[in-house]
Design a protein around this motif. Structure first.
Motif, PDB file in Angstrom:
ATOM      1  N   PRO A 157       0.802  -1.220   0.000  1.00 46.30           N
ATOM      2  CA  PRO A 157       0.000   0.000   0.000  1.00 46.30           C
ATOM      3  C   PRO A 157       0.839   1.276   0.000  1.00 46.30           C
ATOM      4  O   PRO A 157       0.318   2.358  -0.227  1.00 46.30           O
ATOM      5  CB  PRO A 157      -0.821  -0.123   1.293  1.00 46.30           C
ATOM      6  CG  PRO A 157      -0.114  -1.122   2.137  1.00 46.30           C
ATOM      7  CD  PRO A 157       0.634  -2.019   1.220  1.00 46.30           C
ATOM      8  N   ILE A 158       2.142   1.161   0.287  1.00 52.18           N
ATOM      9  CA  ILE A 158       2.985   2.363   0.344  1.00 52.18           C
ATOM     10  C   ILE A 158       3.670   2.552  -1.013  1.00 52.18           C
ATOM     11  O   ILE A 158       4.378   1.656  -1.482  1.00 52.18           O
ATOM     12  CB  ILE A 158       4.036   2.228   1.465  1.00 52.18           C
ATOM     13  CG1 ILE A 158       3.318   1.953   2.795  1.00 52.18           C
ATOM     14  CG2 ILE A 158       4.914   3.471   1.557  1.00 52.18           C
ATOM     15  CD1 ILE A 158       4.149   1.231   3.816  1.00 52.18           C
ATOM     16  N   PRO A 159       3.462   3.703  -1.641  1.00 51.60           N
ATOM     17  CA  PRO A 159       3.953   3.925  -3.009  1.00 51.60           C
ATOM     18  C   PRO A 159       5.454   3.701  -3.170  1.00 51.60           C
ATOM     19  O   PRO A 159       5.891   3.063  -4.134  1.00 51.60           O
ATOM     20  CB  PRO A 159       3.600   5.396  -3.293  1.00 51.60           C
ATOM     21  CG  PRO A 159       2.474   5.701  -2.356  1.00 51.60           C
ATOM     22  CD  PRO A 159       2.673   4.852  -1.146  1.00 51.60           C
ATOM     23  N   ALA A 160       6.247   4.176  -2.194  1.00 55.18           N
ATOM     24  CA  ALA A 160       7.704   4.047  -2.312  1.00 55.18           C
ATOM     25  C   ALA A 160       8.096   2.575  -2.359  1.00 55.18           C
ATOM     26  O   ALA A 160       8.956   2.152  -3.129  1.00 55.18           O
ATOM     27  CB  ALA A 160       8.386   4.735  -1.126  1.00 55.18           C
ATOM     28  N   LEU A 161       7.421   1.801  -1.508  1.00 48.51           N
ATOM     29  CA  LEU A 161       7.674   0.369  -1.450  1.00 48.51           C
ATOM     30  C   LEU A 161       7.229  -0.307  -2.747  1.00 48.51           C
ATOM     31  O   LEU A 161       7.883  -1.209  -3.264  1.00 48.51           O
ATOM     32  CB  LEU A 161       6.907  -0.226  -0.262  1.00 48.51           C
ATOM     33  CG  LEU A 161       7.695  -1.160   0.659  1.00 48.51           C
ATOM     34  CD1 LEU A 161       8.805  -0.398   1.366  1.00 48.51           C
ATOM     35  CD2 LEU A 161       6.771  -1.805   1.665  1.00 48.51           C
ATOM     36  N   ALA A 162       6.097   0.161  -3.255  1.00 43.17           N
ATOM     37  CA  ALA A 162       5.550  -0.427  -4.474  1.00 43.17           C
ATOM     38  C   ALA A 162       6.529  -0.272  -5.630  1.00 43.17           C
ATOM     39  O   ALA A 162       6.727  -1.193  -6.419  1.00 43.17           O
ATOM     40  CB  ALA A 162       4.206   0.218  -4.807  1.00 43.17           C
TER      41      ALA A 162
END
Lengths: 419, 101
Positions: free
Chosen positions: A52-57
């Motif tokens: 759910p976290i963009p940076a992680l995605a």
């Protein structure tokens, strides 16, 4: 209210439990339940692949293919695992050899697929029908295989080994004729006549799956489950015997949409919907009641509230249902039944309007509801908010009934002291 | 020493009741081994030397199935009453267990 309990005890309960205890339905339930560890763990790789976290995605994006393999090989082939489980359970219930039943079922299910030759890679099996969409195919083929096994063994149509042959060897010979019959029949129908068994069975159950995703299709299980629990019967295990395959097909469609990169998932009604948004603290949304008990002036309710808090957070509510009790209690059974209907409608509405993401992951059911809801929706914070709102709503619904029951208990407690 | 087997749907809620029984048993110096299992494990587990089987009230509709196997093995079996099946029900259950010996 007396009449209502009488109706549940004398009419609803015997019928419902009789259905759920029916041999084949029981085998289906036990077989599917045995695959749940794989479904839970497999579905978690969905969250890892689409965090759910963009940076992680962005970080995991290049490796999505690899990350999803555990998902594809568990959830993506769920019906294959289930067919073994169903065949095993059904054979066991007939006191036949479980492993033979399981293996025969798996073969019967696989035989409904058509391997494809892919240049450079050899023969491939289309995986689509092995996943959740093939659930009903797996169910029907497993029952077919085990019934053939039983039919032949009952009539002693089998190779019998002379005494002294090890049992495991004898058993594998015993399964020879059933295997021949099962494989030949499916082969003729599917591959010689080219009748698409999978398509046929999937189309047959399509209306049922469709209905399971509508608002009434969500409210009926909710009502049946609270009705049964208010008579002290494990509602989910009874209703789940029938509904679980439908829930899995719905869930599978949502998961597929996630892997396809869809923003909005097709279905609202897979099981996590009930588990995390309706059954907060257990069937009947009893976490709210436990919280009210903690504030109670009745020493019994307060003690019970303390003892039930941790189990309640983990969605285990037998202590409250039998301890309060809610079971056959004309006061507490009312909010126990009404609350989940209201939160069910609200949650359905929130998802239908796309205010909250729809469920695509099955977290272990003993997690606290806000965490479970967050994970189940692939990391939607608004899902947590919805859970908190639902806790507030059920608390308000329980409150007047709690007060009136508390009054009754305090009166009894005072009488005991003065007596 | 007596071995008591508790059966519920998933083996979760009965685990809470096991604690309550163990607490009460310790108080009254009763030597008990108590284990909680889910109904799915029943068939395989019940034959492992248990002296008494207690069934959770929420699965009492399946009593016939449980009873059949217990009778074959000559193990006394009984359904727990709702108020016994709670974190505070240990005392009542100890009494029930004593009566079943």
């Amino acid at each position: 209210m007396e009449k209502f309990f009488e109706f549940i005890e004398k009419v609803l309960m015997p019928h419902m439990t009789k259905i759920s205890e029916q041999r084949h339905l029981r085998a289906i339930r036990d077989g599917i339940v045995s695959t749940i560890p794989l479904i839970i763990v497999g579905s978690f790789f969905l969250i890892i692949a689409f965090p759910p976290i963009p940076a992680l995605a962005d970080l995991v994006k290049p490796n999505i293919g690899k990350i999803l393999f555990p998902f594809r090989l568990t959830m993506g082939m769920m019906s294959l695992y289930a067919s073994y489980g169903i065949g095993y359970s059904l054979a066991k219930s007939y006191r036949l050899d479980g492993v033979s039943g399981g293996i025969l079922s798996m073969a019967a299910f696989l035989m409904t697929s058509v391997p494809q030759a892919v240049e450079g890679s050899g023969w491939m099996l289309p995986m689509d029908s092995l996943g959740g969409s093939g659930m009903f195919v797996a169910i029907i083929m497993s029952i077919f295989a085990v019934e053939i096994l039983r039919f032949l063994q009952n009539r002693k149509i089998m190779f019998t080994m002379p005494e002294g042959v090890p049992e495991s060897v004898a058993r594998s010979f015993e399964a020879l004729i059933p295997a021949t019959v099962v494989l030949t029949i499916v082969w003729i129908i599917r591959h010689l006549i080219e009748f698409d068994i999978q398509r046929f069975i999937m189309d047959l159950f399509k209306p049922l799956v469709y209905a399971g995703n509508t608002l009434p299709g969500v409210l009926v299980p909710i009502l049946l489950i609270t009705f049964l629990w208010s008579a002290g019967i494990h509602g989910v295990s009874v209703v789940g015997a029938i509904a679980r395959p439908i829930w899995l097909v719905l869930l599978n469609q949502n998961m597929k949409a996630v892997t396809d990169g869809a923003k909005v998932l097709p279905n609202i009604g897979p099981e996590p919907f009930f588990q995390w948004f309706v059954w907060i603290g257990g069937s009947g949304a009893t976490l709210a009641l436990v919280l009210l008990f903690l504030t109670s002036k009745s020493s019994y309710l307060k003690k019970l509230g303390k003892a039930s808090l941790l189990p309640g957070i983990c969605n285990i509510n037998e202590p409250v249902i039998f301890g309060a009790p809610i079971m056959l209690n004309p006061i507490l059974a009312i909010p126990f039944i009404i609350g989940p209907i209201i939160t069910g409608i609200i949650s359905y509405g929130a998802m239908a309007l796309n205010l909250v993401a729809r469920p695509s992951v099955i977290p272990p059911w003993t997690l606290p509801a806000p965490i479970g809801a967050y994970l189940a929706t692939g990391g939607d914070l608004k899902a947590v908010l919805l859970v908190l709102i639902n806790i507030c709503i059920t608390t308000i619904i329980y409150y007047p009934f709690f007060k009136s029951y508390e009054k009754k208990l305090i009166k009894e407690e005072n009488e005991e002291v003065s007596a | 020493m007596k071995k008591i087997l508790l059966v519920c749907s998933g083996g979760m809620s009965s685990a809470i009741v096991v604690k309550s029984i163990e607490g009460e048993a310790a108080k009254s110096n009763l030597d008990l081994i108590v284990k909680a299992i889910g109904s799915g494990e029943y068939e395989d587990e019940v034959g492992n030397g248990w002296d008494i089987v207690l069934v959770a009230p929420q699965i009492r509709h399946r009593m016939k199935v449980f009873e059949g196997r217990a009778k074959e093995l000559n193990i006394p079996i009984s359904v727990m009453a709702p108020m016994e099946y709670s974190p505070m029900g240990g005392k009542k259950l100890i009494e029930k267990i004593r009566n079943m010996f």
